[in-house]
Design a protein around this motif. Structure first.
Motif: not given
Length: 478
Positions: A189-190, A211-213, A219-222, A261-262
């Motif tokens: 998750e980091n 996409i959903r997974n 949390p820091r997905l782009s 905003d990702k």
């Protein structure tokens, strides 16, 4: 000094604004186009060459074509999946342009687009257009450079053998070396994850769940989108929230990735790579999205869904997995652990040699063998204030609001002018049709008169005989 004209959306040294990119479509509808055209520009730039961007339009005036012939020594055309039915009209226009040029024309990296089964039957409707294009190119060059074995085989089947497999220029941005992807460690998750997906891949694999997974786990997905329509959505916004519209694919502002905003759309290759270098891993269906990550030194895995992605993965030995066989809950850690980057890195120098041999065979020098290895190119880029990726519009940006209002007014005026032109053209066409109809009516009337005259003459001549025949019939019948 060899004067090279290159087909590209813009020069790498033009620090265009977001507004320019969108209004003029400098990316040619997809940011990946700039990655390979900029790489080609870098390859060709030496002390003895001058490289100028021609834009990507193939609708040129005779004066412009004459100017190209007079002011340039060679026309270089980097292409991607140009051999596909939906590109036929553009391919025909490009062919017409090439046929009218008197200077050499060198095509770099063109490819066919079919399914992952490599079946080319679906290309039959464009075979004639492809043959005409390749014939025009080979009339002005020693060979044509293609993406991989599928495209080479397809052109062989059409009767062409002056074909060199060279892949895509984007992979040679760093010359004969390729950065070994760094170890991201444990992806949790980091971790900073970059994902890229194509709308057209939805029918091939479980894209919504991918996409959903990814969104739920990181949390820091782009999410890196690449199309002009995505950039316009970020820049202009939409009314999906008010309308209550939702989609599992991120193409509306109601999607969680937009809400948080990702979502990013890169508009300059250098800043694209700079941004990706801060990530730990990249995966998805976008071939150039993942090539950009690999060039930035981070590991990436391509989820192949058509021949244009699969062909490049096989040629460059990029780690890939078939999208159709990838479960929607796949974890990036599994993709990384199954990836083998050794072939990509170890075989790069040989593939670079093939590209350089192709350029040499077609009379082109390159910066890595005949120049400064791209040092001057990189120095010029470093001195520019290049734009970052487009992200969701901040409505508090007053200058952005001013531009949007101005642009909307222009768009209304442009649409009105276009509508008036269409109305005028239709009115002119209507008058022409009315004249044709009037002429046909006159012809019909004249024909009727002639037929009537003929009938009268026939009756005058044959009337007595007919009456005798009638009387005889009656008499015999009685």
């Amino acid at each position: 000094m060899k004067r090279i004209l290159i087909r590209s959306g813009k020069s790498p040294f033009h620090a265009a604004t977001r507004e320019e990119y969108l209004q003029q479509d400098l990316m040619g509808t997809n940011a990946g186009n700039l990655l390979f055209s900029d790489a080609a520009h870098k390859l060709l730039l030496t002390e003895n060459t001058e490289v100028t961007s021609n834009g990507i339009s193939t609708v040129l005036t005779e004066d412009r074509i004459r100017q190209i012939n007079e002011e340039h020594d060679v026309f270089v055309v980097p292409l991607a999946n140009a051999f596909r039915p939906s590109f036929r009209a553009s391919l025909d226009r490009l062919t017409s342009l090439i046929e009218r040029l008197t200077i050499p024309v060198v095509v770099v990296g063109v490819g066919a687009q079919v399914g992952t089964d490599y079946g080319t039957d679906r290309l039959r409707p464009i075979n004639e257009s492809v043959q005409r294009f390749v014939r025009a190119v080979l009339n002005k060059s020693a060979s044509i450079g293609v993406r991989g074995e599928l495209t080479a085989s397809y052109l062989h089947s059409l009767g062409f053998h002056e074909v060199d497999i060279i892949g895509c220029p984007s992979m040679f941005l760093h010359g004969d070396t390729f950065p070994a992807p760094r170890d991201p460690g444990v992806l949790d998750e980091n971790s900073r994850i970059a994902i890229n997906l194509s709308p057209g891949a939805v029918k091939i694999g479980n894209v919504p769940d991918l996409i959903r997974n990814a969104h739920e786990r990181f949390p820091r997905l782009s999410y890196y989108a690449q199309n002009l329509v995505d950039a316009e959505l970020l820049f202009w916004g939409d009314t999906s929230e008010a309308a209550g519209h939702h989609s599992p694919f991120p193409r509306q502002l109601t999607h969680p990735l937009f809400q948080e905003d990702k979502v990013r759309v890169p508009i300059d290759p250098k800043t694209w790579l700079d941004e990706l270098s801060g990530h730990d891993f990249s995966y998805g269906t976008r071939i150039h999205g993942n090539i950009a990550a690999l060039l930035a030194g981070i590991p990436a895995v391509v989820l192949t869904h058509d021949s244009r992605t699969l062909e490049l993965c096989r040629y460059f030995e990029l780690p890939y997995r078939a999208l159709s066989e990838t479960p929607g809950d796949i974890h990036p850690q599994e993709l990384f652990e199954q990836a083998d980057f050794s072939g990509m890195v170890n075989g790069h120098k040989e593939r670079f040699g093939r590209m350089m041999a192709f350029l040499s065979r077609n009379g082109l020098d390159n910066t890595f063998e005949h120049g400064d290895g791209g040092a001057g190119y990189e120095a010029r880029l470093a001195a520019l204030d290049l734009p970052p990726s487009i992200r969701r519009w901040d409505p508090t940006d007053g200058e952005a609001v001013r531009y949007r209002v101005s642009r909307l007014r222009e768009m209304v005026a442009e649409n009105q002018t276009e509508a008036e032109s269409r109305i005028a053209a239709l009115a002119k066409k209507t008058k022409e049709l009315e004249k044709q109809l009037d002429a046909l009516q006159k012809q019909f009337t004249a024909t009727e008169k002639r037929v009537s005259g003929v009938e009268k003459r026939v009756l005058v001549r044959l009337g007595p005989a007919i009456r005798r025949r009638v009387r005889s019939t009656k008499k015999n019948g009685s």
